[in-house]
Design an enzyme around this catalytic site. Structure first.
Site, PDB file in Angstrom:
ATOM      1  N   HIS A   1       1.726   2.161  -3.511  1.00 61.00           N
ATOM      2  CA  HIS A   1       0.653   2.971  -4.121  1.00 61.00           C
ATOM      3  C   HIS A   1       0.741   4.413  -3.632  1.00 61.00           C
ATOM      4  CE1 HIS A   1      -1.614  -0.117  -6.161  1.00 61.00           C
ATOM      5  NE2 HIS A   1      -1.931  -0.790  -5.071  1.00 61.00           N
TER       6      HIS A   1
ATOM      7  N   GLU B   1       0.833  -1.206   0.000  1.00 63.22           N
ATOM      8  CA  GLU B   1       0.000   0.000   0.000  1.00 63.22           C
ATOM      9  C   GLU B   1       0.865   1.252   0.000  1.00 63.22           C
ATOM     10  OE1 GLU B   1      -2.967  -0.211  -0.805  1.00 63.22           O
ATOM     11  OE2 GLU B   1      -3.139  -2.381  -0.519  1.00 63.22           O
TER      12      GLU B   1
HETATM   13 ZN   LIG Z   1      -2.654  -2.742  -4.859  1.00 63.89          ZN
END
Ligand SMILES: [Zn+2]
Length: 691
Positions: free
Chosen positions: A480, A477
C-alpha cells in the site's frame, strides 16, 4: 474536551504556522492536543470560503475555474486532518478521542456543504455534458468524470428535502463510526490476561518475552500479560497448552464490542445499517450494497457474491478435512473432547510440526523485524529502483522511524514512516496512511506515507521477531505504501490509493508474494542470534506449508465477506438484532462450528469504524484474483524481478493512482483480464470438491 483558559493564538499554534521543518512534516514535537481544534476551525472556514467562491462565480464554468480550483482548495484542511487522524489511530489519548468525537460530525457537515452544493454541482454538470468539447487530456477528463460521479453519488442532484435528510444521516454516521472505533479500543485496553510464570506452559521464549514486555507496559513488571492485540492473542492460542486459559482469552477476544454497557457496539451497528439503507434508497438504489458496489470494479453485489460462492464451498470442504485431522490428533493424545474454536490454532501448530517437522518457534528467530524491513526495501529496489536511507526527524512517537526514499537518479521520491509496535494508545490492526499525497498541480509535491502495525514489542535489548504471518502483514502494508509513494499523477483527486476498494488491495496483496520468493528469504531470513541464513531444508519445509490450514483461513475470511454483503443487502434494518442476525446468517451459509469469523460484527472496524469497507469486505478476495493472476506473470517469465513486467507494473498499477478504470489498468498491465484459477491454486482449493 479539555477546557482551556485561553485558546492558543495563531502565532502560538504550531499547526497554524507554516510547517517549515525537514520534509515539511507536521511539527509533531511542538503539537499538543489543544492545538487541533483551532487548526480545524481555521482550515474548515478557509475551505468553505474557497468552495463557496467557486460555486458563486459569475464567470461561465471552465475546467480551470471549477475543477482545478476545487483540486487546489482545502489543502490546509487535508494536512491538518491527516496529522490528526494519524494520531487518533496510532497514538490516541482521552483528549484526542474527545476532539475526534467533536470534529467527526463537523467534517461530515463540511463534506455535505461541498457535495450537496447545488451551485457547484450545476457547474460540474455543465462541464461534464460538454466534456468532449473542452479539449481535455485523458487525465483531466478522468478527473472531471470522477468529480461528476462523486457529486451525483453524494446526492448533489437531489431535491432539497432529500438532501437535508442525507446531510443529517451523514453527520450521524460519522459520529457513530467514531464511537464504534473508540469502543473497540476501550474493550481492548481494559482487558489483559495477567499470568504468572507457572501459567506459561507451551509458550516459546519469544512469546514469554513479549508477554513480559506487555505486562511492563501495563505497570505490572515481573508478570506476563496476554493482550487482545492480534499478535499477542494468536501467539498464545497457537502455543499455550493450557486449554482453560486459551478459552478465556479467546472469549475476551471474540466478544470485543459485545460486552453490554457503555462500550457495546450492537445498537450502533443497527442504527448505522438502517441509516445506510435509507441513504441508498434516497439515492435511488434498492440496498446499500447495490449503492456501494455501483462504483466499484465488481459493479454489483451479485458479481461479488459470485466470486465468494465459487470459493466458499471449496473452503468449507478443505476446512472440514483440516478439522478431521485436528480431531484425530486430539483423540490420539487421549483427549476426550471435541475440537473447539479456541483449540484450532493450538492443534494446527502441533499438526504442522508433526506433518512438516516445522514449528513457529523454530521459524520465528529467522524473522527479525529489522531484517524484514530490509527485505521490503530490497524488493522495492529490484522492482522499482528505489533506495531507502534512514533519517532522524521528529515523529509522532519514539517507536516510529523514517526513511528518505530516492530513485535511481538520487532524486527524492517520498518520506516513508514505519510505526510497527503495539501499544495501548494504538487501534488494533495494520494500515497505511499518508500525511501528504503526491500531486503536481501545485508544484512537484512528494508524498509522506506511513505504515502502522501492531507487532509485539520486545523487552529492551532483544530483537523484535515476527511470525511468518506478521512478515506477510509487513509486506502487505508496504505494498500500500508503495502505491502512495510511486504515485505519478497531476491531480490530487487521482493520487495513489484513491482507487476503488476492490482494486486497492492489489498493490498490497501482490507485494506479499515477494516474501515467499526464495532469494529474498535466503538473504533476509537470518537467525537473530547467529545471523546464519535459514537452512535450505527449513526454507523448503516452510514454503511447503503454503496451503496448509488454508481451509481455515479462507473460511474465517469469506464468512466475514458474506455476512457483510448480507447485512448491507437488507432493504430495511429498522429492528435489527445484530447478534441474532450474525447467528442466523452464519447458519444460513453453514459456517463450520469450530471456526469464528475473523472479525465478528461488534468489533468489525472495516465496516463500522469509518465504513471504508462496508459492503466491501469482499474486496480482499476480489483483489486476490488480481494479485494471484498478476504474480503469475512473473512466474511465467521465470524471474520474480523481470524488468519489463516490473516496468508495466509501475506504469499501470503502482504509479497510476486512479488514472484509468481499474479493469482497463489491469488489462494494460497484463494484456488480458484475470481469471480465478491462480487464486484457487494459491489457496490450495483448485482440486477440492465443493460442499
Ligand atoms: Zn490492505
Amino acid at each position: 474536551m479539555v477546557v482551556m483558559n485561553r485558546a492558543p493564538s495563531a502565532s502560538q499554534n504550531p499547526l497554524l504556522a507554516p510547517w517549515a521543518g525537514t520534509f515539511e512534516l507536521p511539527p509533531f514535537a511542538a503539537i499538543t492536543p489543544e492545538h487541533f481544534r483551532p487548526a480545524f476551525d481555521r482550515a474548515l472556514a478557509e475551505h468553505r470560503a474557497e468552495i463557496d467562491a467557486i460555486g458563486a462565480s459569475s464567470a461561465a464554468p471552465s475546467f480551470d475555474n471549477t475543477i482545478v480550483a476545487l483540486e487546489k482548495s482545502g489543502r490546509e484542511l487535508e494536512l491538518v486532518s491527516n496529522a490528526f487522524f494519524m494520531l487518533a489511530g496510532a497514538d490516541t489519548s482521552d483528549e484526542i478521542e474527545a476532539i475526534e468525537r467533536d470534529v467527526s460530525p463537523l467534517l461530515a457537515r463540511h463534506n455535505n456543504a461541498l457535495y450537496l452544493n447545488r451551485a457547484l454541482y450545476a457547474r460540474i454538470a455543465a462541464l461534464y455534458r460538454q466534456s468532449d468539447a473542452l479539449g481535455l487530456n485523458a487525465e483531466q477528463a478522468r478527473v472531471l468524470e470522477r468529480y461528476h460521479t462523486r457529486f451525483v453519488r453524494a446526492g448533489a442532484a437531489l431535491e432539497q428535502p432529500a438532501q437535508e435528510r442525507l446531510a443529517t444521516i451523514n453527520e450521524r454516521l460519522a459520529s457513530l463510526g467514531t464511537r464504534f472505533g473508540q469502543n473497540v479500543l476501550a474493550d481492548e485496553k481494559s482487558f489483559a490476561m495477567l499470568l504468572e510464570e507457572s501459567d506459561l506452559a507451551g509458550l516459546p521464549d519469544f512469546a514469554r518475552a513479549a508477554a513480559r514486555a506487555a505486562a511492563g507496559e501495563r505497570g505490572q513488571p515481573g508478570k506476563f500479560a496476554i493482550t487482545l492485540a492480534r499478535s499477542s492473542v494468536e501467539t498464545f492460542l497457537q502455543f499455550s497448552s493450557r486449554r482453560d486459559l486459551r478459552e478465556k482469552i479467546f472469549q475476551a477476544w471474540i466478544t470485543r464490542g459485545e460486552n453490554g454497557g457503555e462500550t457495546d457496539n450492537r445498537a450502533l451497528i443497527a442504527e448505522m445499517v438502517a441509516l445506510r439503507a435509507e441513504r441508498a434508497k434516497l439515492l435511488g438504489f434498492a440496498t446499500f450494497a447495490d449503492y456501494r458496489l455501483d462504483d466499484q470494479m465488481a459493479k454489483t453485489p451479485a458479481a461479488a457474491r459470485g466470486l465468494l460462492d465459487e470459493v466458499w464451498g471449496r473452503a468449507r470442504a478443505k476446512a472440514g478435512a483440516e478439522r478431521a485431522a485436528l480431531q484425530q490428533l486430539i483423540t490420539q493424545e487421549g483427549g476426550n473432547f471435541a475440537l473447539a474454536p479456541h483449540d484450532w490454532r493450538y492443534y494446527t501448530e502441533r499438526l504442522r510440526k508433526a506433518r512438516f517437522d516445522l514449528d513457529e518457534a523454530e521459524i520465528k528467530p529467522y524473522f527479525q523485524l529489522d531484517r524484514m524491513i530490509e527485505a521490503i526495501f530490497e524488493t522495492a529496489r529490484r522492482l522499482f529502483g528505489l533506495t531507502f536511507s534512514s533519517v532522524t526527524v521528529p515523529l509522532h512517537h519514539p517507536d516510529a522511524r523514517a526513511w528518505d526514499v530516492t530513485d535511481a537518479q538520487g532524486r527524492h521520491v517520498a518520506l516513508f514512516i514505519g510505526d510497527y509496535f503495539a501499544r495501548s494508545s494504538k487501534h488494533s490492526g495494520a494500515w497505511m496512511t499518508a500525511l501528504r499525497d503526491q500531486e503536481k498541480l501545485s508544484g512537484d509535491i512528494r508524498p509522506i506515507v506511513v505504515n502502522v502495525c501492531n507487532f509485539s514489542k520486545p523487552v529492551a535489548g532483544e530483537p523484535a521477531l515476527l511470525s511468518f504471518d506478521d512478515a506477510r502483514t509487513l509486506f502487505h502494508e508496504f505494498g500500500h505504501a508503495l502505491h502512495g509513494m510511486l504515485s505519478n499523477v497531476t491531480y490530487p483527486l487521482l493520487a495513489g490509493t484513491a482507487v476503488p476498494s476492490d482494486f486497492v488491495e492489489l498493490p498490497s496483496q501482490l507485494y506479499e508474494h515477494w516474501l515467499e520468493v526464495p532469494e529474498i528469504l535466503r538473504q533476509y531470513a537470518r537467525h537473530c542470534r547467529t545471523d546464519e541464513p535459514m537452512p535450505q531444508a527449513l526454507l523448503d519445509r516452510l514454503l511447503a506449508t503454503r496451503t496448509f490450514n488454508q481451509g481455515f483461513a479462507t473460511v474465517e475470511y469469506t464468512a466475514c465477506a458474506l455476512v457483510d454483503l448480507d447485512l448491507h443487502s437488507l432493504p430495511d434494518a429498522g429492528t435489527l438484532d445484530v447478534s441474532e442476525f450474525e447467528h442466523k446468517d452464519l447458519e444460513r451459509i453453514a459456517m463450520p462450528a469450530e471456526i469464528v469469523m475473523r472479525h465478528r460484527l461488534p468489533h468489525f472496524q472495516h465496516l463500522f469504524s469509518g465504513g471504508g469497507y462496508a459492503a466491501g469486505y469482499y474486496s480482499y478476495m476480489w483483489s486476490e484474483v488480481l494479485d494471484a493472476d498478476a504474480f503469475a506473470a512473473f512466474e511465467e517469465a521465470g524471474n520474480a524481478f523481470d524488468p519489463a513486467i516490473a516496468r508495466r507494473l509501475r506504469d499501470y498499477i503502482y504509479g497510476a493512482g486512479n488514472l484509468r478504470d481499474p479493469g482497463r489498468a489491469y488489462e494494460a498491465f497484463r494484456g488480458r483480464l484475470p481469471t480465478v484459477d491462480a487464486l484457487l491454486k494459491k489457496r490450495g482449493l483448485a482440486d477440492v470438491m465443493p460442499v
